[in-house]
Design an enzyme around this catalytic site. Structure first.
Site, PDB file in Angstrom:
ATOM      1  N   HIS A 165       0.820  -1.223   0.000  1.00 44.73           N
ATOM      2  CA  HIS A 165       0.000   0.000   0.000  1.00 44.73           C
ATOM      3  C   HIS A 165       0.852   1.270   0.000  1.00 44.73           C
ATOM      4  O   HIS A 165       1.446   1.634   1.020  1.00 44.73           O
ATOM      5  CB  HIS A 165      -0.929  -0.023   1.209  1.00 44.73           C
ATOM      6  CG  HIS A 165      -1.858  -1.200   1.197  1.00 44.73           C
ATOM      7  ND1 HIS A 165      -2.776  -1.393   0.185  1.00 44.73           N
ATOM      8  CD2 HIS A 165      -1.980  -2.262   2.018  1.00 44.73           C
ATOM      9  CE1 HIS A 165      -3.435  -2.512   0.411  1.00 44.73           C
ATOM     10  NE2 HIS A 165      -2.981  -3.067   1.509  1.00 44.73           N
TER      11      HIS A 165
ATOM     12  N   PHE B 159     -11.842  -7.231  11.758  1.00 45.94           N
ATOM     13  CA  PHE B 159     -12.498  -5.948  12.038  1.00 45.94           C
ATOM     14  C   PHE B 159     -13.865  -5.907  11.360  1.00 45.94           C
ATOM     15  O   PHE B 159     -13.949  -6.022  10.139  1.00 45.94           O
ATOM     16  CB  PHE B 159     -11.625  -4.804  11.527  1.00 45.94           C
ATOM     17  CG  PHE B 159     -10.152  -5.058  11.708  1.00 45.94           C
ATOM     18  CD1 PHE B 159      -9.285  -5.092  10.619  1.00 45.94           C
ATOM     19  CD2 PHE B 159      -9.644  -5.327  12.964  1.00 45.94           C
ATOM     20  CE1 PHE B 159      -7.936  -5.367  10.784  1.00 45.94           C
ATOM     21  CE2 PHE B 159      -8.285  -5.600  13.142  1.00 45.94           C
ATOM     22  CZ  PHE B 159      -7.431  -5.616  12.043  1.00 45.94           C
TER      23      PHE B 159
ATOM     24  N   ASP C 148     -16.399  -4.518   9.625  1.00 40.20           N
ATOM     25  CA  ASP C 148     -16.758  -3.340   8.824  1.00 40.20           C
ATOM     26  C   ASP C 148     -17.909  -3.704   7.884  1.00 40.20           C
ATOM     27  O   ASP C 148     -18.683  -4.608   8.176  1.00 40.20           O
ATOM     28  CB  ASP C 148     -15.535  -2.881   8.039  1.00 40.20           C
ATOM     29  CG  ASP C 148     -15.251  -3.822   6.877  1.00 40.20           C
ATOM     30  OD1 ASP C 148     -15.004  -3.357   5.770  1.00 40.20           O
ATOM     31  OD2 ASP C 148     -15.328  -5.048   7.098  1.00 40.20           O
TER      32      ASP C 148
ATOM     33  N   ASP D 281      -8.303  -6.467   1.023  1.00 40.14           N
ATOM     34  CA  ASP D 281      -7.648  -6.127  -0.252  1.00 40.14           C
ATOM     35  C   ASP D 281      -8.301  -6.899  -1.399  1.00 40.14           C
ATOM     36  O   ASP D 281      -8.523  -6.373  -2.484  1.00 40.14           O
ATOM     37  CB  ASP D 281      -6.148  -6.450  -0.190  1.00 40.14           C
ATOM     38  CG  ASP D 281      -5.389  -5.457   0.686  1.00 40.14           C
ATOM     39  OD1 ASP D 281      -4.315  -5.828   1.191  1.00 40.14           O
ATOM     40  OD2 ASP D 281      -5.877  -4.323   0.883  1.00 40.14           O
TER      41      ASP D 281
END
Ligand SMILES: Nc1nc2c(c(CN[C@H]3C=C[C@H](O)[C@@H]3O)cn2[C@@H]2O[C@H](COP(=O)(O)O)[C@@H](O)[C@H]2O)c(=O)[nH]1
Length: 341
Positions: free
Chosen positions: A53, A237, A239, A319
């Site tokens: 990244h 996480f 999300d 990703d």
């Protein structure tokens, strides 16, 4: 807080009592097999965070840690009503959307000489200045700009009062424990308190606090102050992208009623039963994928570079979702507008 379940306990409890979201164990195994092929590659290792990244800091110093802190303080709710009209930020000759538009905007501000990663600046930054810093190249602004401004002021003031204005001081108070850092963050910074209730129990997701610990571990390359001996206790996480990719890959399934609701773009409020089931089952699903993957690696007798944990699986799957946006068009993500994810 008494009676509050940890994120891992919360995820297990939700998965065991979920009515509209289901974990598909055949799908879990298929995702584990997909990941097995990557187990010794560059993605499933801590170095990927910088190598893959370009917007992430190259350094591992105090400035890099404070970059991570301000980014994860604002790391929520980038989805737009229509995918054709969304906030875009140009930086370094490339155009970024979603989470990356935030990173691009912060790096653009730093290039413009605006000290956006310094608490002494963002503790008193004005709404107009935040609008300028996070400005979009399209006529669609970044969502929840007013909340982002309020949270920057609140968080900056607390960092100045309690941690000498640097998140590195908070990290050093954690004595290299990921769990201790997680609790220092949620106890001191209100905007990170991602907790709700389900079936009468108090549950926690702590999505931004967990990704903050993970990104701190990554930016410090797992060394020095970032050498957390319990980093593998951090879950995935919760999300709005990971559920979408887990459904796409067949590891998670929605009831017809819930799928119909999501396909119409109906919003789910934070703490709504179905929203909690989507988040909780996603976290538990990744825990099961990790267990299955570690078994497969054991069987194959494969040498991996360092321990594979839920953080690295999460980063990889997130990703993957980015890289397969087109293929995933038919699978809806759930629309919740909030400051927690
Ligand atoms: N589960 C999980 N959720 C993550 C991330 C990230 C980026 N973090 C790491 C990844 C690369 C960098 O190296 C960062 O370290 C952002 N998000 C969430 O996604 C949503 C934005 O999505 P889109 O609208 O498509 O940009 C929003 O809720 C945002 O909070 C992650 O890694 N895992």
């Amino acid at each position: 807080m008494d009676g509050l379940l940890t994120p891992r306990e919360s995820a297990k409890f939700i998965a065991e009592n979920s009515r509209d979201v289901f974990i598909d164990h055949g799908g879990v195994r298929r995702v584990a097999e997909l990941l097995l092929a990557k187990a010794t590659g560059p993605e499933l290792r801590i170095g990927g965070w910088k190598a893959i990244h370009e917007l992430n800091p190259r350094g591992a110093d105090e400035a890099a840690v404070n970059w991570v802190f301000v980014i994860d303080t604002l790391n929520f709710s980038f989805w737009s009503e229509s995918d054709e009209h969304k906030c875009l930020v140009g930086f370094g000759g490339k155009t970024y959307s979603g989470y990356w538009s935030l990173c691009a905007a912060v790096n653009r501000a730093l290039d413009e000489g605006i000290p956006i990663t310094s608490a002494s600046y963002y503790a008193t930054v004005t709404l107009d200045e935040v609008r300028h810093i996070l400005r979009s190249d399209t006529d669609v602004p970044m969502p929840l700009i007013e909340e982002r401004h309020r949270i920057l002021n609140e968080t900056g003031k607390i960092l100045l009062e309690k941690f000498g204005g640097s998140f590195l001081n908070c990290v050093q108070k954690s004595d290299k424990s990921a769990q201790k850092l997680l609790h220092l963050v949620v106890e001191n910074f209100p905007s990170y308190r991602d907790v709700t209730q389900f079936e009468g129990k108090r549950i926690s997701f702590y999505k931004r606090a967990q990704i903050l610990v993970a990104d701190t571990w990554s930016v410090l390359e797992g060394k020095g102050d970032g050498c957390f001996e319990d980093i593998s206790s951090i879950t995935m996480f919760a999300d709005y992208r990971l559920p979408q990719v887990l459904v796409y890959l067949g590891a998670l399934k929605y009831s017809d009623e819930l799928l119909e609701k999501l396909l119409t773009g109906e919003m789910l409020f934070y703490g709504n039963r179905q929203e909690v089931e989507i988040r909780g089952c996603s976290v538990w699903c990744v825990e099961l994928i990790r267990d299955c993957l570690l078994e497969l690696i054991e069987k194959k007798g494969e040498e991996t570079t360092g321990e594979i944990n839920s953080i690295l699986l999460d980063y990889y799957l997130w990703d993957y979702a980015r890289d397969h946006r087109e293929d995933m068009k038919g699978v809806p993500f759930h629309r919740t507008r909030c400051i927690y994810y």
